[in-house]
Design an enzyme around this catalytic site. Sequence first.
Site, PDB file in Angstrom:
ATOM      1  N   GLU A   1       0.843  -1.213   0.000  1.00  0.00           N
ATOM      2  CA  GLU A   1       0.000   0.000   0.000  1.00  0.00           C
ATOM      3  C   GLU A   1       0.868   1.249   0.000  1.00  0.00           C
ATOM      4  O   GLU A   1       1.861   1.327   0.749  1.00  0.00           O
ATOM      5  CB  GLU A   1      -0.869  -0.038   1.262  1.00  0.00           C
ATOM      6  CG  GLU A   1      -2.254   0.506   1.079  1.00  0.00           C
ATOM      7  CD  GLU A   1      -3.098  -0.340   0.119  1.00  0.00           C
ATOM      8  OE1 GLU A   1      -3.140  -0.007  -1.085  1.00  0.00           O
ATOM      9  OE2 GLU A   1      -3.696  -1.317   0.578  1.00  0.00           O
ATOM     10  N   HIS A   2       0.502   2.191  -0.846  1.00  0.00           N
ATOM     11  CA  HIS A   2       1.268   3.442  -1.027  1.00  0.00           C
ATOM     12  C   HIS A   2       2.705   3.147  -1.475  1.00  0.00           C
ATOM     13  O   HIS A   2       3.635   3.878  -1.141  1.00  0.00           O
ATOM     14  CB  HIS A   2       1.220   4.306   0.245  1.00  0.00           C
ATOM     15  CG  HIS A   2      -0.141   4.876   0.496  1.00  0.00           C
ATOM     16  ND1 HIS A   2      -0.582   6.034  -0.104  1.00  0.00           N
ATOM     17  CD2 HIS A   2      -1.175   4.413   1.235  1.00  0.00           C
ATOM     18  CE1 HIS A   2      -1.836   6.273   0.282  1.00  0.00           C
ATOM     19  NE2 HIS A   2      -2.231   5.296   1.088  1.00  0.00           N
TER      20      HIS A   2
ATOM     21  N   GLU B   1      -6.806   9.976 -14.661  1.00  0.00           N
ATOM     22  CA  GLU B   1      -7.020  10.309 -13.250  1.00  0.00           C
ATOM     23  C   GLU B   1      -5.993  11.339 -12.773  1.00  0.00           C
ATOM     24  O   GLU B   1      -6.319  12.269 -12.043  1.00  0.00           O
ATOM     25  CB  GLU B   1      -6.939   9.021 -12.415  1.00  0.00           C
ATOM     26  CG  GLU B   1      -7.318   9.257 -10.990  1.00  0.00           C
ATOM     27  CD  GLU B   1      -8.353   8.284 -10.462  1.00  0.00           C
ATOM     28  OE1 GLU B   1      -8.905   7.481 -11.240  1.00  0.00           O
ATOM     29  OE2 GLU B   1      -8.603   8.347  -9.260  1.00  0.00           O
TER      30      GLU B   1
ATOM     31  N   ASP C   1       2.999   2.019  -4.925  1.00  0.00           N
ATOM     32  CA  ASP C   1       3.013   2.066  -6.407  1.00  0.00           C
ATOM     33  C   ASP C   1       3.655   3.353  -6.925  1.00  0.00           C
ATOM     34  O   ASP C   1       4.507   3.318  -7.816  1.00  0.00           O
ATOM     35  CB  ASP C   1       1.623   1.803  -7.018  1.00  0.00           C
ATOM     36  CG  ASP C   1       0.510   2.744  -6.619  1.00  0.00           C
ATOM     37  OD1 ASP C   1       0.730   3.637  -5.766  1.00  0.00           O
ATOM     38  OD2 ASP C   1      -0.604   2.601  -7.180  1.00  0.00           O
TER      39      ASP C   1
ATOM     40  N   ASP D   1      -4.531   0.545  -9.249  1.00  0.00           N
ATOM     41  CA  ASP D   1      -5.969   0.277  -9.359  1.00  0.00           C
ATOM     42  C   ASP D   1      -6.345  -0.035 -10.798  1.00  0.00           C
ATOM     43  O   ASP D   1      -7.076  -0.986 -11.083  1.00  0.00           O
ATOM     44  CB  ASP D   1      -6.780   1.475  -8.870  1.00  0.00           C
ATOM     45  CG  ASP D   1      -6.439   1.848  -7.442  1.00  0.00           C
ATOM     46  OD1 ASP D   1      -5.780   1.051  -6.761  1.00  0.00           O
ATOM     47  OD2 ASP D   1      -6.837   2.942  -7.011  1.00  0.00           O
TER      48      ASP D   1
ATOM     49  N   TYR E   1      -4.057  12.660  -0.337  1.00  0.00           N
ATOM     50  CA  TYR E   1      -3.309  11.629  -1.071  1.00  0.00           C
ATOM     51  C   TYR E   1      -2.112  12.263  -1.784  1.00  0.00           C
ATOM     52  O   TYR E   1      -0.980  11.788  -1.682  1.00  0.00           O
ATOM     53  CB  TYR E   1      -4.242  10.952  -2.076  1.00  0.00           C
ATOM     54  CG  TYR E   1      -3.589   9.844  -2.871  1.00  0.00           C
ATOM     55  CD1 TYR E   1      -3.617   8.533  -2.422  1.00  0.00           C
ATOM     56  CD2 TYR E   1      -2.926  10.123  -4.067  1.00  0.00           C
ATOM     57  CE1 TYR E   1      -3.008   7.517  -3.153  1.00  0.00           C
ATOM     58  CE2 TYR E   1      -2.318   9.126  -4.796  1.00  0.00           C
ATOM     59  CZ  TYR E   1      -2.367   7.830  -4.335  1.00  0.00           C
ATOM     60  OH  TYR E   1      -1.758   6.836  -5.053  1.00  0.00           O
TER      61      TYR E   1
ATOM     62  N   SER F   1     -13.599   4.084  -9.342  1.00  0.00           N
ATOM     63  CA  SER F   1     -13.210   5.041 -10.391  1.00  0.00           C
ATOM     64  C   SER F   1     -12.338   4.370 -11.445  1.00  0.00           C
ATOM     65  O   SER F   1     -12.540   4.582 -12.647  1.00  0.00           O
ATOM     66  CB  SER F   1     -12.555   6.293  -9.809  1.00  0.00           C
ATOM     67  OG  SER F   1     -11.610   5.973  -8.858  1.00  0.00           O
TER      68      SER F   1
END
Length: 400
Positions: free
Chosen positions: A50-51, A174, A53, A186, A236, A143
């Site tokens: 997590e966090h 995005e 990428d 994602d 973010y 999304s």
Amino acid sequence: MPSAPAGRIRPEPPPTRDELLGELGRRIGRFDRATARVLRAPGRVNLIGEHTDYNEGLVLPFAIDLEIRIASAPTDDRTVEITRLDTGETAAFALDAIGERRNHWIDYVAGTAWSLQEAGIPLRGARAVIASTLPPSSGLSSSAALELASAWTLARDPEAVDGLRMAQLCQRAENEYVGVQCGLMDQFASAMGRPGAAVLLDCRSLEWRAVPLPLERASLVVVHSGSSRTLDGSAYNARRAQCEEAARVIARRHPQVRALRDVTLAMLEEASGELGAETARRCRHVITENARVLATVEALDRGDLDAVGRLLVESHASLRDDFEVSSADLDALVEIATSVPGVFGARMTGAGFGGCIVALVRPDAADALGAAVRRDYPARSGLEPRVWAVSPVAGAGWLA
Ligand code: GLA
């Protein structure tokens, strides 16, 4: 308390191809079924990584059987008009005058059209209906799913673009149109998911492989905290900027460092005075999380689910204490889940600040986990949890 029947925590099935084409016909009248398209694009759960990428690190997500479906008929008028079947709301834009973002769900479609056209991919107009079993703002990547489903709906020659490239173009939508500086995870998971497996992606080289999940020995249960993912673009983006600045500071002593991916704990230690305690904690999360992804893949390869569970719990602690993107609600869910016998481990999943946890649990204990969160979580949070036993599914594609 008796546990809930297994069926209660399976996701609702989405509408079928025929049902969607029927809805499309009711809205637009007659159309040629031979040229109509029905696309599905799944949400994702990140098992671990997590966090990492956007720090050019490693992620291990899987696509889930909660998804978005778009049925469309092509048009020659260069406009895109989509009706949501849940609310009945219709939104539209012109492919030749897409304009700025409107802070509305259509931005994900319009932004995808913008990004594909920027890349020189020819698009077609469409009349479409959209259905979703994927709850929005829940950290399950609705999304990204909307972007991928839109991309393949609008591309004139969809066969000409491969999944990884499409994921990158949707990420650009995005980043540059919607304005969230997300990484590739994602969109990658929604595009490239594999049935029965998680997908290990190296976000620097873009090398990836399927990592089979031992589903006969473990179920994957997602619990929505009931507080929507309030990590808006700004929080973010701030985390991302902090990570990139830290990498620049460390690169002054170690020029080979391009991203936190390249930083070791020893380099961090050396630079921690300069970075300050908070930024050093952020870096420590990313460095240790990348190591946990590799350890998780090794543990899965040797079938050691207790080790996988411990890594999930360590990841949660790191996100809570070092990266500071958990919330009291997510912490409560992880505590409740990990106290249920048969649960190997649990952690928050996705960007954080609300949204969901994922738990790895013995199949015969999944109902007990659902019952425990329904019993104990409302009193601790004032919120109602939603529970799904999800399955890893294939990435976005056509419904034949
Ligand atoms: C969001 C972003 C992803 C990733 C996660 C955190 O889901 O879209 O790119 O950064 O947060 O791991």
